[in-house]
Design a protein around this motif. Structure first.
Motif, short mmCIF file in Angstrom:
data_model
loop_
_atom_site.label_atom_id
_atom_site.label_comp_id
_atom_site.label_asym_id
_atom_site.label_seq_id
_atom_site.Cartn_x
_atom_site.Cartn_y
_atom_site.Cartn_z
N PRO A 55 0.81 -1.23 0.00
CA PRO A 55 0.00 0.00 0.00
C PRO A 55 0.84 1.27 0.00
N TYR A 56 2.01 1.24 0.66
CA TYR A 56 2.86 2.42 0.69
C TYR A 56 3.52 2.67 -0.67
N LEU A 57 3.65 1.63 -1.47
CA LEU A 57 4.37 1.72 -2.74
C LEU A 57 3.42 1.82 -3.94
N ARG A 58 2.11 1.86 -3.68
CA ARG A 58 1.13 1.87 -4.76
C ARG A 58 1.34 2.97 -5.79
N PRO A 59 1.68 4.22 -5.40
CA PRO A 59 1.89 5.26 -6.43
C PRO A 59 3.00 4.89 -7.41
N LEU A 60 4.03 4.17 -6.95
CA LEU A 60 5.11 3.76 -7.83
C LEU A 60 4.62 2.69 -8.81
N TYR A 61 3.83 1.74 -8.30
CA TYR A 61 3.26 0.72 -9.17
C TYR A 61 2.38 1.35 -10.25
N ASP A 62 1.56 2.33 -9.86
CA ASP A 62 0.64 2.96 -10.80
C ASP A 62 1.39 3.58 -11.98
N ALA A 63 2.49 4.29 -11.68
CA ALA A 63 3.28 4.91 -12.74
C ALA A 63 3.92 3.86 -13.63
N LEU A 64 4.42 2.79 -13.03
CA LEU A 64 5.04 1.72 -13.81
C LEU A 64 4.04 1.05 -14.74
N TYR A 65 2.84 0.77 -14.24
CA TYR A 65 1.82 0.13 -15.06
C TYR A 65 1.46 1.00 -16.26
N GLU A 66 1.34 2.31 -16.02
CA GLU A 66 0.93 3.21 -17.10
C GLU A 66 1.99 3.30 -18.19
N ILE A 67 3.27 3.38 -17.78
CA ILE A 67 4.34 3.57 -18.75
C ILE A 67 4.78 2.25 -19.40
N MET A 68 4.93 1.21 -18.58
CA MET A 68 5.45 -0.07 -19.09
C MET A 68 4.38 -1.06 -19.50
N GLY A 69 3.24 -0.95 -18.88
CA GLY A 69 2.22 -1.99 -19.04
C GLY A 69 2.39 -3.04 -17.96
N ALA A 70 1.28 -3.55 -17.45
CA ALA A 70 1.31 -4.48 -16.31
C ALA A 70 2.09 -5.75 -16.63
N ASP A 71 1.89 -6.32 -17.83
CA ASP A 71 2.56 -7.59 -18.18
C ASP A 71 4.08 -7.41 -18.27
N ASN A 72 4.50 -6.35 -18.95
CA ASN A 72 5.93 -6.07 -19.11
C ASN A 72 6.59 -5.81 -17.77
N PHE A 73 5.89 -5.05 -16.93
CA PHE A 73 6.40 -4.77 -15.59
C PHE A 73 6.55 -6.07 -14.79
N GLN A 74 5.52 -6.93 -14.85
CA GLN A 74 5.54 -8.17 -14.07
C GLN A 74 6.69 -9.08 -14.50
N LYS A 75 6.92 -9.18 -15.81
CA LYS A 75 8.01 -10.02 -16.32
C LYS A 75 9.36 -9.54 -15.82
N ASN A 76 9.58 -8.22 -15.89
CA ASN A 76 10.87 -7.67 -15.45
C ASN A 76 11.03 -7.75 -13.94
N MET A 77 9.92 -7.68 -13.22
CA MET A 77 10.00 -7.79 -11.77
C MET A 77 10.34 -9.22 -11.36
N GLU A 78 9.76 -10.20 -12.05
CA GLU A 78 10.05 -11.60 -11.76
C GLU A 78 11.50 -11.95 -12.04
N LYS A 79 12.09 -11.27 -13.01
CA LYS A 79 13.51 -11.48 -13.34
C LYS A 79 14.44 -10.73 -12.39
N GLY A 80 13.88 -9.90 -11.52
CA GLY A 80 14.70 -9.12 -10.60
C GLY A 80 15.28 -7.87 -11.23
N LEU A 81 14.78 -7.49 -12.42
CA LEU A 81 15.30 -6.31 -13.11
C LEU A 81 14.60 -5.03 -12.65
#
Length: 336
Positions: A185-211
Motif C-alpha cells: 500500500p505504501y508503494l502503490r503510487p510507484l506501481y501505478d506509474a510503472l503500469y501506465e508507462i510499461m504496461g502491467a505484463d511487461n512490468f511483471q516479467k521484469n519484476m520476476e527477473k529481478g530487473l
C-alpha cells in the motif's frame, strides 16, 4: 488610461484550437489581461492597455505555434502561458518538441513546464538529483519515465524504486498478508506509474527477473547498488540517518533521483527531515543537482495549483508570526 488597438493575423487553420470551444481560451485571456479580443476572418483585434495587448498577442502567438504542431491546448496550457508571459514563451513552445518515452497506450511523456524541463535535464547530467516540490509537479512520474528510458536503452541493468513506509497522518493499524503485502500500500503510487508507462505484463516479467524492484527504504540497508537507476520517493519522510544510508548505497554506473515535498512531512515534529538535512549538507557537491519546483509546475487539475498556493500563503504567515519578537521584548534584545 487610453485604450490601444492591436490587429494581427493568425493562421485560419489554427483559429478553432486557439480560441477554444465556445471561445473558452479567449475568455481566459481577456480575464487575465483585461483586454477585449475579437476576430474577423484570420485577423485578431485586441483592445486594452498597450502592455496587456502585447502580452495577449504573445500568448495567442504561442497558442498558434502549439496548434500548428497539433499539440493539445488544455486549461493547464493556457494558465501556464499566462503565468509565463514575461518569460521567453518560445522556450515553452519547444517543450512539445521532445519526449522522454511513450506510455503503453502510445501517449508521449514529456515535460510540460520549464521547471520540469530543467528537472529532466538535471537527471540526464547528474548522478544524483533532488527534485523538491509540491504535489502534482510530476516529480515522481518524470523520474520513473527517465528510469524506464535508461533501462530500455541499456544504460542501466535494473530499476530500483523505494520510499519510506510512513503513514500520512493516519494510523492504518494491523495490515493482513505477508511482508510484501503489508508494504505494497505504501508503494502503490510507484506501481501505478510503472503500469501506465510499461504496461502491467511487461512490468511483471521484469519484476520476476529481478530487473525491477519496488521496495521500502529499509530494504536498502547493507546493499551496494551498481548499474541501477534508483528513485527514492517521498524523501521528506526520511530521517537524516535513513538518507545517509540511502546515499551511501549508490555504486558505479548508477543514477539516483530523490523526490519529496517539504510541505508534507509526516515525521514526528521533533524529527528532522532527511531531505532538508541532505540538501543543506551535500547540495554543493559536483555531480549532485537540485531543483525546487513550484506551484507553477503543477500539471494536475487547475484547482490543485490554487489549493497549493492557498496553503503556502497560510504556512508562510504562520512562519512569520512565529518569527515575530514578543511585543514586550526590548528592541535591542539578541535573538538566537
Amino acid at each position: 488610461m487610453a485604450e490601444n488597438e492591436l490587429i494581427f493575423e493568425i493562421s485560419g487553420d489554427c483559429l478553432q484550437a486557439v480560441f477554444g470551444e465556445y471561445d473558452s481560451n479567449i475568455l481566459k485571456l481577456e480575464a487575465a489581461f483585461g483586454t477585449s479580443i475579437v476576430n474577423r476572418g484570420d485577423n485578431v483585434k485586441v483592445t486594452g492597455d498597450t502592455d496587456n495587448c502585447r502580452k495577449t498577442e504573445k500568448v495567442i502567438r504561442s497558442l498558434e505555434a502549439l496548434a500548428m504542431k497539433n499539440e493539445p491546448i488544455t486549461e493547464q496550457t493556457i494558465n501556464y502561458l499566462i503565468e509565463s508571459v514575461n518569460e521567453d514563451l518560445t522556450a515553452v513552445e519547444k517543450l512539445s518538441d521532445e519526449y522522454i518515452c511513450l506510455t503503453q497506450n502510445g501517449r508521449p511523456v514529456k515535460p510540460k513546464t520549464l521547471g520540469q524541463k530543467k528537472y529532466t535535464d538535471l537527471i540526464r547530467k547528474n548522478t544524483i538529483v533532488f527534485g523538491i516540490g509540491p504535489a502534482g509537479t510530476g516529480k515522481t512520474y518524470l523520474a520513473m519515465a527517465m528510469a524506464i528510458t535508461a533501462f530500455k536503452k541499456n544504460e542501466v541493468n535494473r530499476i530500483i524504486l523505494t520510499r519510506p513506509a510512513i503513514e500520512a497522518g493516519e494510523k492504518l493499524g494491523f495490515l493482513p498478508g505477508d511482508l510484501q503485502q503489508k508494504v505494497d500500500p505504501y508503494l502503490r503510487p510507484l506501481y501505478d506509474a510503472l503500469y501506465e508507462i510499461m504496461g502491467a505484463d511487461n512490468f511483471q516479467k521484469n519484476m520476476e527477473k529481478g530487473l525491477i524492484e519496488v521496495a521500502p527504504l529499509a530494504y536498502m540497508r547493507g546493499r551496494t547498488l551498481d548499474n541501477a537507476f534508483i528513485v527514492l520517493d517521498e524523501a521528506q519522510n526520511t530521517t537524516p540517518e535513513q538518507m545517509k544510508m540511502f546515499l551511501t548505497r549508490i555504486g558505479y554506473g548508477s543514477k539516483a533521483v530523490i523526490t519529496g515535498d517539504v510541505t508534507q512531512i509526516d515525521l514526528a515534529e521533533e524529527k528532522t527531515s532527511g531531505l532538508i538535512h541532505a540538501v543543506k549538507i551535500i547540495g554543493d557537491i559536483e555531480g549532485i543537482g537540485i531543483i525546487n519546483l513550484t506551484n507553477k509546475d503543477v500539471v494536475r487539475h487547475p484547482l490543485v495549483q490554487k489549493i497549493i498556493a492557498a496553503y503556502e500563503k497560510v504556512e508562510t504567515k504562520k512562519f512569520l508570526d512565529i518569527k515575530k519578537p514578543n511585543r514586550h521584548t526590548p528592541r535591542n534584545a539578541n535573538f538566537r
